[in-house]
Each structure stands twice: as structure tokens, then as C-alpha cells.
Design a protein around this motif. Structure first.
Motif, PDB file in Angstrom:
ATOM      1  N   GLU A 180      -1.199  12.166   4.146  1.00 47.36           N
ATOM      2  CA  GLU A 180      -2.518  11.562   3.982  1.00 47.36           C
ATOM      3  C   GLU A 180      -3.116  11.159   5.326  1.00 47.36           C
ATOM      4  OE1 GLU A 180      -4.689   8.301   1.071  1.00 47.36           O
ATOM      5  OE2 GLU A 180      -2.546   8.659   0.914  1.00 47.36           O
ATOM      6  N   ASN A 181      -4.408  11.300   5.449  1.00 49.09           N
ATOM      7  CA  ASN A 181      -5.137  10.977   6.676  1.00 49.09           C
ATOM      8  C   ASN A 181      -4.942   9.505   7.033  1.00 49.09           C
ATOM      9  OD1 ASN A 181      -7.412   9.937   8.238  1.00 49.09           O
ATOM     10  ND2 ASN A 181      -8.287  11.987   8.008  1.00 49.09           N
ATOM     11  N   PRO A 182      -4.489   9.206   8.277  1.00 48.02           N
ATOM     12  CA  PRO A 182      -4.239   7.816   8.689  1.00 48.02           C
ATOM     13  C   PRO A 182      -5.459   6.900   8.572  1.00 48.02           C
ATOM     14  CG  PRO A 182      -3.300   9.331  10.285  1.00 48.02           C
ATOM     15  CD  PRO A 182      -4.108  10.151   9.315  1.00 48.02           C
ATOM     16  N   LYS A 197      -7.573   1.430   3.035  1.00 47.90           N
ATOM     17  CA  LYS A 197      -7.159   0.969   1.683  1.00 47.90           C
ATOM     18  C   LYS A 197      -7.042  -0.536   1.620  1.00 47.90           C
ATOM     19  CE  LYS A 197      -4.737   5.033   0.023  1.00 47.90           C
ATOM     20  NZ  LYS A 197      -3.533   5.546  -0.570  1.00 47.90           N
ATOM     21  N   ILE A 219       0.857  -1.185   0.000  1.00 45.94           N
ATOM     22  CA  ILE A 219       0.000   0.000   0.000  1.00 45.94           C
ATOM     23  C   ILE A 219       0.890   1.232   0.000  1.00 45.94           C
ATOM     24  CG2 ILE A 219      -1.713   1.322   1.293  1.00 45.94           C
ATOM     25  CD1 ILE A 219      -2.677  -1.342   2.451  1.00 45.94           C
ATOM     26  N   PHE A 220       0.669   2.111  -0.962  1.00 46.69           N
ATOM     27  CA  PHE A 220       1.429   3.344  -1.051  1.00 46.69           C
ATOM     28  C   PHE A 220       0.577   4.493  -0.533  1.00 46.69           C
ATOM     29  CE2 PHE A 220       3.126   0.552  -4.251  1.00 46.69           C
ATOM     30  CZ  PHE A 220       4.489   0.696  -4.087  1.00 46.69           C
ATOM     31  N   THR A 221       1.220   5.435   0.118  1.00 46.14           N
ATOM     32  CA  THR A 221       0.517   6.593   0.645  1.00 46.14           C
ATOM     33  C   THR A 221       1.443   7.800   0.660  1.00 46.14           C
ATOM     34  OG1 THR A 221      -0.810   7.402   2.492  1.00 46.14           O
ATOM     35  CG2 THR A 221       1.100   6.065   3.037  1.00 46.14           C
ATOM     36  N   LYS A 222       0.851   8.956   0.825  1.00 50.82           N
ATOM     37  CA  LYS A 222       1.631  10.187   0.965  1.00 50.82           C
ATOM     38  C   LYS A 222       1.769  10.497   2.443  1.00 50.82           C
ATOM     39  CE  LYS A 222       0.424  11.820  -3.492  1.00 50.82           C
ATOM     40  NZ  LYS A 222      -0.497  12.387  -4.356  1.00 50.82           N
ATOM     41  N   LYS A 244      -7.834   7.158   6.381  1.00 48.19           N
ATOM     42  CA  LYS A 244      -8.012   6.903   4.953  1.00 48.19           C
ATOM     43  C   LYS A 244      -7.039   5.821   4.490  1.00 48.19           C
ATOM     44  CE  LYS A 244      -8.445   9.358   0.598  1.00 48.19           C
ATOM     45  NZ  LYS A 244      -8.338  10.668  -0.080  1.00 48.19           N
ATOM     46  N   VAL A 245      -5.810   5.904   4.970  1.00 49.38           N
ATOM     47  CA  VAL A 245      -4.795   4.904   4.606  1.00 49.38           C
ATOM     48  C   VAL A 245      -5.197   3.536   5.133  1.00 49.38           C
ATOM     49  CG1 VAL A 245      -2.393   4.198   4.921  1.00 49.38           C
ATOM     50  CG2 VAL A 245      -2.936   6.602   4.531  1.00 49.38           C
TER      51      VAL A 245
END
Length: 75
Positions: free
Chosen positions: A67-69, A75, A61-64, A71-72
Motif C-alpha cells: 500500500e502507498n505510504p 488513515k 492501523i492495518f495496512t498491506k 495513503k497509509v
């Protein structure tokens, strides 16, 4: 991802000898993009001629960073 376990272990042995703790190995392409990962234990328990891509976990899983935890986590 297209190298054998034997080649991967040699890369770790000679490229990361100063590391105290190696538990997870990240597999990257030639542009340093993460393609997958595997636990070091999988390296040493499989046949040295096994190709990494045949045993690596590609469920990454890729995230910025910002980004809201929650929301991550969904995923």
C-alpha cells in the motif's frame, strides 16, 4: 486481552526470555489477530490484577505491504 498483567508478565518471562529488548507488547486474539498494544512500561506500572483490555491501546492501523505510504499516513 482478557488476561491479567500478572499472567502477561509470566507469559513474557517464560515465553520470550531470550529477547534482549521488549518495549511494545502486541495483544492478539486466539487466531493471532492483533487487537491492540501496550508499552512494557504500562505492564510494570499497573496493578498485577488489572485486565489487559482495560489498559491496552486499540487504535491500531492495518495496512498491506504494497500500500502507498502516503495513503497509509492519512488513515
Amino acid at each position: 486481552e482478557n488476561i491479567t498483567i500478572k499472567e502477561a508478565i509470566n507469559h513474557i518471562r517464560y515465553g520470550h526470555a531470550n529477547r534482549n529488548n521488549i518495549e511494545i507488547c502486541f495483544i492478539t486474539d486466539k487466531n493471532k489477530k492483533i487487537k491492540g498494544f501496550l508499552h512494557f512500561r504500562e505492564l510494570i506500572l499497573n496493578n498485577e490484577n488489572t485486565v489487559i483490555k482495560d489498559i491496552m491501546n486499540t487504535d491500531v492501523i492495518f495496512t498491506k505491504v504494497k500500500e502507498n505510504p502516503q495513503k497509509v499516513a492519512s488513515k
